[in-house]
Motif scaffolding. Structure first.
Motif, mmCIF file in Angstrom:
data_model
loop_
_atom_site.group_PDB
_atom_site.id
_atom_site.type_symbol
_atom_site.label_atom_id
_atom_site.label_comp_id
_atom_site.label_asym_id
_atom_site.label_seq_id
_atom_site.Cartn_x
_atom_site.Cartn_y
_atom_site.Cartn_z
ATOM 1 N N LYS A 110 -8.823 -1.645 -1.370
ATOM 2 C CA LYS A 110 -7.403 -2.076 -0.338
ATOM 3 C C LYS A 110 -6.773 -1.374 0.572
ATOM 4 O O LYS A 110 -5.469 -0.964 -0.524
ATOM 5 C CB LYS A 110 -7.492 -2.980 0.127
ATOM 6 C CG LYS A 110 -8.726 -4.551 -0.744
ATOM 7 C CD LYS A 110 -8.390 -6.431 -0.163
ATOM 8 C CE LYS A 110 -9.191 -7.016 -0.477
ATOM 9 N NZ LYS A 110 -9.111 -7.878 -1.408
ATOM 10 N N ILE A 111 -6.485 -1.600 1.495
ATOM 11 C CA ILE A 111 -5.664 -0.247 2.572
ATOM 12 C C ILE A 111 -4.934 -1.338 3.381
ATOM 13 O O ILE A 111 -5.734 -1.723 4.434
ATOM 14 C CB ILE A 111 -6.040 1.047 2.936
ATOM 15 C CG1 ILE A 111 -7.467 1.623 2.069
ATOM 16 C CG2 ILE A 111 -5.205 2.218 3.643
ATOM 17 C CD1 ILE A 111 -7.646 3.371 2.099
ATOM 18 N N ALA A 127 -3.050 -5.704 -0.426
ATOM 19 C CA ALA A 127 -3.266 -3.740 -0.589
ATOM 20 C C ALA A 127 -3.200 -2.944 -1.853
ATOM 21 O O ALA A 127 -2.450 -3.694 -2.873
ATOM 22 C CB ALA A 127 -2.264 -3.178 0.671
ATOM 23 N N ASP A 128 -4.285 -1.918 -2.321
ATOM 24 C CA ASP A 128 -4.367 -1.364 -3.459
ATOM 25 C C ASP A 128 -2.774 -0.858 -3.156
ATOM 26 O O ASP A 128 -2.785 -0.265 -4.328
ATOM 27 C CB ASP A 128 -5.325 -0.827 -4.006
ATOM 28 C CG ASP A 128 -6.395 -2.556 -4.321
ATOM 29 O OD1 ASP A 128 -5.721 -3.255 -5.290
ATOM 30 O OD2 ASP A 128 -7.587 -2.144 -3.494
ATOM 31 N N VAL A 129 -2.847 -0.079 -2.184
ATOM 32 C CA VAL A 129 -2.431 1.085 -1.665
ATOM 33 C C VAL A 129 -1.789 0.620 -0.403
ATOM 34 O O VAL A 129 -2.508 0.346 0.586
ATOM 35 C CB VAL A 129 -2.832 2.406 -1.916
ATOM 36 C CG1 VAL A 129 -4.047 2.072 -1.080
ATOM 37 C CG2 VAL A 129 -1.998 3.455 -2.298
ATOM 38 N N VAL A 130 -0.776 1.580 -0.038
ATOM 39 C CA VAL A 130 -0.279 1.838 1.431
ATOM 40 C C VAL A 130 -0.257 3.073 1.984
ATOM 41 O O VAL A 130 0.430 4.214 1.146
ATOM 42 C CB VAL A 130 1.522 1.325 1.658
ATOM 43 C CG1 VAL A 130 2.169 1.263 2.597
ATOM 44 C CG2 VAL A 130 1.436 -0.341 0.698
ATOM 45 N N ILE A 131 -0.326 2.973 3.387
ATOM 46 C CA ILE A 131 -0.252 4.274 3.925
ATOM 47 C C ILE A 131 1.092 4.306 4.745
ATOM 48 O O ILE A 131 1.294 3.580 5.898
ATOM 49 C CB ILE A 131 -0.937 5.269 4.212
ATOM 50 C CG1 ILE A 131 -2.767 5.114 3.582
ATOM 51 C CG2 ILE A 131 -0.900 6.411 5.294
ATOM 52 C CD1 ILE A 131 -3.745 5.688 3.552
ATOM 53 N N PHE A 132 1.992 5.207 4.605
ATOM 54 C CA PHE A 132 3.353 5.451 5.767
ATOM 55 C C PHE A 132 2.782 6.822 5.736
ATOM 56 O O PHE A 132 3.115 8.164 6.090
ATOM 57 C CB PHE A 132 4.299 5.415 5.070
ATOM 58 C CG PHE A 132 5.121 4.137 4.479
ATOM 59 C CD1 PHE A 132 4.364 3.017 4.824
ATOM 60 C CD2 PHE A 132 6.053 4.291 3.652
ATOM 61 C CE1 PHE A 132 4.565 1.707 4.705
ATOM 62 C CE2 PHE A 132 6.654 2.721 3.594
ATOM 63 C CZ PHE A 132 5.937 1.424 3.719
ATOM 64 N N ALA A 133 2.414 6.497 7.487
ATOM 65 C CA ALA A 133 1.862 8.150 8.158
ATOM 66 C C ALA A 133 3.133 8.302 9.261
ATOM 67 O O ALA A 133 3.054 7.555 10.245
ATOM 68 C CB ALA A 133 0.201 7.761 9.053
ATOM 69 N N VAL A 134 4.373 8.432 9.125
ATOM 70 C CA VAL A 134 4.855 7.973 9.993
ATOM 71 C C VAL A 134 5.829 9.732 9.588
ATOM 72 O O VAL A 134 6.374 10.639 9.039
ATOM 73 C CB VAL A 134 6.203 6.881 9.533
ATOM 74 C CG1 VAL A 134 5.287 6.084 9.875
ATOM 75 C CG2 VAL A 134 6.866 7.577 8.068
ATOM 76 N N ASP A 135 6.699 9.831 10.929
ATOM 77 C CA ASP A 135 7.503 10.414 11.313
ATOM 78 C C ASP A 135 9.595 9.617 11.514
ATOM 79 O O ASP A 135 9.934 10.687 11.919
ATOM 80 C CB ASP A 135 6.956 11.493 12.218
ATOM 81 C CG ASP A 135 5.845 12.099 12.403
ATOM 82 O OD1 ASP A 135 5.663 11.970 11.384
ATOM 83 O OD2 ASP A 135 4.910 11.952 13.499
ATOM 84 N N THR A 136 9.450 8.563 11.044
ATOM 85 C CA THR A 136 10.426 8.050 11.462
ATOM 86 C C THR A 136 11.105 6.730 10.118
ATOM 87 O O THR A 136 10.112 6.790 9.321
ATOM 88 C CB THR A 136 10.182 7.605 13.251
ATOM 89 O OG1 THR A 136 12.550 6.907 12.759
ATOM 90 C CG2 THR A 136 9.265 7.221 13.256
#
Length: 103
Positions: A3-4, A57-66
């Motif tokens: 789970k993401i 969630a099993d994992v977290v994605i931070f798709a961030v530029d800030t």
């Protein structure tokens, strides 16, 4: 099943925030992974992740530029941090990297 959850945010909070969110959803769905994406953009926080969604969630994605708002919500989670342009260019690779953190 991994789970993401993810947070996307770019400097301007407009295009890349939402393009990255859509790409993550597209590739996670294609690979069969449930995902929920919170956007932190010009309109503020949208699709806010609940604490239970984060905890499950099993994992977290931070798709961030800030900076991610309220990062303490994600304490003790496995986090993959990438830039939004990386996700826009290759969402599949980002999802794969996140899943690899869990294995």
């Amino acid at each position: 099943m991994t789970k993401i959850v993810a947070v996307t945010a770019c400097i301007a909070g407009i295009a890349h925030t939402y393009m990255a969110a859509e790409n993550l959803k597209k590739y996670a769905k294609k690979e069969g992974y449930p995902i929920k994406v919170e956007t932190q953009g010009a309109m503020g926080v949208e699709n806010r992740l609940s604490q239970s969604e984060i905890d499950d969630a099993d994992v977290v994605i931070f798709a961030v530029d800030t900076t991610v708002q309220e990062p303490e919500r994600f304490a003790e989670k496995k986090i993959l941090k990438v830039g939004t342009s990386e996700v826009v260019k290759d969402g599949k690779s980002t999802v794969d990297q996140a899943v690899d953190l869990v294995d």
